[in-house]
Scaffold this active site. Structure first.
Site, PDB file in Angstrom:
ATOM      1  N   ASP A  39       0.750  -1.084   0.090  1.00 26.36           N
ATOM      2  CA  ASP A  39       0.024   0.031   0.070  1.00 26.36           C
ATOM      3  C   ASP A  39       0.820   1.136  -0.076  1.00 26.36           C
ATOM      4  OD1 ASP A  39      -2.273   1.651   0.171  1.00 26.36           O
ATOM      5  OD2 ASP A  39      -2.870   0.870   2.136  1.00 26.36           O
ATOM      6  N   ASP A  40       1.019   2.005  -1.068  1.00 27.18           N
ATOM      7  CA  ASP A  40       1.790   3.305  -1.261  1.00 27.18           C
ATOM      8  C   ASP A  40       3.281   2.975  -1.184  1.00 27.18           C
ATOM      9  OD1 ASP A  40      -0.693   4.743  -1.074  1.00 27.18           O
ATOM     10  OD2 ASP A  40      -0.260   5.823   0.877  1.00 27.18           O
ATOM     11  N   CYS A  75      -5.262   4.996  -4.226  1.00 30.13           N
ATOM     12  CA  CYS A  75      -5.582   3.509  -3.730  1.00 30.13           C
ATOM     13  C   CYS A  75      -6.761   2.590  -4.320  1.00 30.13           C
ATOM     14  CB  CYS A  75      -5.639   3.334  -2.190  1.00 30.13           C
ATOM     15  SG  CYS A  75      -4.283   3.948  -1.203  1.00 30.13           S
ATOM     16  N   ASP A 310      -0.012  -0.590  -5.054  1.00 28.41           N
ATOM     17  CA  ASP A 310      -1.197  -0.005  -5.778  1.00 28.41           C
ATOM     18  C   ASP A 310      -0.704   1.488  -6.300  1.00 28.41           C
ATOM     19  OD1 ASP A 310      -0.926   1.267  -3.108  1.00 28.41           O
ATOM     20  OD2 ASP A 310      -2.962   0.810  -2.466  1.00 28.41           O
ATOM     21  N   ASN A 311       0.173   2.063  -5.722  1.00 28.82           N
ATOM     22  CA  ASN A 311       0.478   3.381  -6.031  1.00 28.82           C
ATOM     23  C   ASN A 311       2.187   4.022  -5.745  1.00 28.82           C
ATOM     24  OD1 ASN A 311      -2.094   4.280  -4.348  1.00 28.82           O
ATOM     25  ND2 ASN A 311      -0.167   5.205  -3.743  1.00 28.82           N
TER      26      ASN A 311
END
Length: 535
Positions: A39-40, A75, A310-311
């Site tokens: 995540d991130d 997200c 996700d990014n």
């Protein structure tokens, strides 16, 4: 059926015993798939450096895609793209809110039944396992609460709403399970690891499996496991050439950032950067445990393992403190590592890939006919196998719809309405008109990004990343006008694409055809059309 009815019970049992090994052998030949989603986690600013075990167990045993991107640097839209294989304008998840279609009733009705896990389970006979963060608004009362289990999952252990490390609720196959703040039983990354190992221990051996493990790390609040709180004490955010500089010739939201940043802002982002790395050490442990268990089970050689995020993320670039959402490489580029059957070790692949490709790839691995889907992405399987002369894309679409409050931010009233995610020194990371779409091109002759904003200016940013990899100089006013027009047209085509039309030749491909007569007569019409697509 008539033959089976005629058989005596003893003979029938003998027949089933004889058939079961054959069935198991057929199923075992189909590969298993594991997808680890962080995540991130950035890649441009060193986000993979702490993951020594992951690098050894996945990257060095397989392939690293060095040009892997997301179509939206946020997200929920990005995760929706992974699940559906579609660009945001086709799955209609535009931000992290229910109003933005994040895990909304509409998403559940229109998109969830056709995600790749749903197809894996229903059409390919896979047992499926999910553990971790799903979508940011999952579990919201207005969208069914944690009792909602999306179609396609045999085993469901989903986090209610956004990433946390302690004091969270999981949906365990639709039943709420509350966790506290005891490290040994509640630290979420470790809980996900243990659930994954339990699944591998007790799953059926007569069906192939798909696992998706979505960790909270390295998302805020950046809470490391206690044994890692002293790690990386001398690490700080990278001071590259776009760190703590004014974003001249960029969209107003970037220009409003105060330069130079205050000492307190720099200290804050350095601390965040360090803690992000600390949280990733538990992910590294998870990967090691998972690979060892697969090896112990004798399943590692028949299992594809994908690792991605996700990014991306930024920490001080163009004087923006910390966040994602922006169009630049640090926010849209992500790690992508893959190991599995037929993949040679220590490979690097430079093809332009996106997370809309993950769903088609996994379905292709399972033997599903991709022509039966409406996915925008492409299967990576030919690239994974090292096939030669593969026809591949040279561009893809990035799109984002900005978020903002109707009223002024109470701490920064001078900025007026429409901004959000503001820091104490009134530097804001997002706004309503931070709404943009880009064509990201990577061909033999060009490494280019062309972006248009849906604002009153229809502001344009263009970067030649060969000459300017940190995207400091916007060349929109100096680049050849013909290229500008072709990129504008290509952007409009991609914004309205669906399925196969998202995979047509790019501006610099031999098969590209450009007809200037099809151009819109003014940018205003194009801008209004762009906005309407997201509503």
């Amino acid at each position: 059926a008539a033959l089976l009815r005629a058989l005596p019970l003893a003979a029938l049992l003998l027949l089933l015993l004889l058939l079961s090994p054959a069935r198991a052998a057929r199923q075992a030949r189909r590969p298993n798939v594991v997808l680890i989603l962080t995540d991130d986690q950035d890649v441009v600013l060193g986000g993979m450096i702490p993951l020594k075990k992951t690098n050894a167990l996945i990257a060095q045993m397989g392939v690293t895609f060095v040009n892997a991107y997301v179509p939206s640097a946020l997200c929920c839209p990005s995760r929706a793209s992974i699940l559906t294989g579609k660009y945001p304008h086709n799955h209609h998840v535009v931000n992290n809110t229910l109003e933005g279609n994040c895990s909304s009733k509409l998403w559940q009705k229109i998109q969830e039944p056709y995600t790749f896990p749903a197809l894996l389970k229903a059409m390919c006979g896979y047992q499926t396992f999910f553990a971790g963060k799903y979508l940011n608004e999952y579990g919201a009362e207005d969208a069914g609460g944690v009792g909602h289990v999306p179609p396609g999952w045999s085993f469901w252990y989903a986090l209610e709403k956004n990433s946390k490390y302690y004091n969270y609720t999981l949906s365990v196959n639709g039943k709420a399970r509350r966790h506290g703040e005891n490290y040994s039983v509640d630290y979420l990354t470790d809980v996900l690891a243990n659930m994954s190992l339990d699944f591998l221990e007790y799953k059926s051996n007569f069906e192939p499996f798909f696992m998706m493990i979505a960790t909270p790390a390295p998302h805020s609040p950046w809470t490391p496991a206690p044994q890692y709180t002293k790690s990386f004490q001398n690490v700080s955010a990278p001071r590259n050439s776009n760190f703590n500089i004014h974003g001249k010739n960029k969209h107003w939201l970037i220009r409003q950032a105060k330069t130079p940043m205050t000492n307190s802002s720099i200290q804050f982002l350095d601390d965040a950067y360090r803690k992000r790395w600390q949280t990733l050490l538990s992910v590294d442990d998870l990967i090691e445990k998972l690979v060892k268990k697969l090896e112990l089970n004798g399943e590692l050689d028949n299992t594809y393992i994908f690792y991605t995020s996700d990014n991306g993320f930024h920490t001080g670039q163009f004087s923006l403190p910390i966040d994602k959402r922006q169009l630049y490489e640090f926010d849209i580029k992500v790690p992508l590592l893959v190991r599995g059957p037929g993949i040679k070790p220590n490979q690097t692949n430079k093809m332009l890939v996106a997370n809309v490709d993950l769903g088609p790839t996994i379905l292709d691995i399972a033997g599903y006919d991709l022509n039966k889907t409406q996915m925008d992405g492409m299967s990576l399987l030919p690239l994974l196998r090292g096939e030669k002369n593969v026809t591949w894309r040279s561009d893809f679409l990035v799109e984002y719809q900005g978020e903002g409050y109707n009223g002024s931010d109470p701490t920064c009233p001078g900025l007026g309405p429409g901004v959000t995610h503001c820091f104490p020194d009134c530097v804001c990371e997002d706004s309503y008109n931070n709404t943009y779409a880009c064509v990201r091109t990577l061909s033999a002759s060009w490494d280019l990004q062309y972006c248009e904003f849906d604002d009153r200016e229809v502001f344009v940013e263009v970067y030649n990343l060969t000459a300017d990899p940190h995207q400091i100089n916007n060349i929109a006013k100096t680049i050849d006008q013909e290229i500008l027009e072709k990129m504008n047209y290509r952007l409009m085509m991609l914004q309205s694409c669906s399925g196969a039309t998202c995979r047509t030749p790019g501006v610099f491909d031999p098969g590209y055809r450009f007809d200037p007569r099809l151009m819109f007569s003014n940018h205003g019409l194009r801008a209004r059309r762009f906005s309407a697509q997201f509503l």
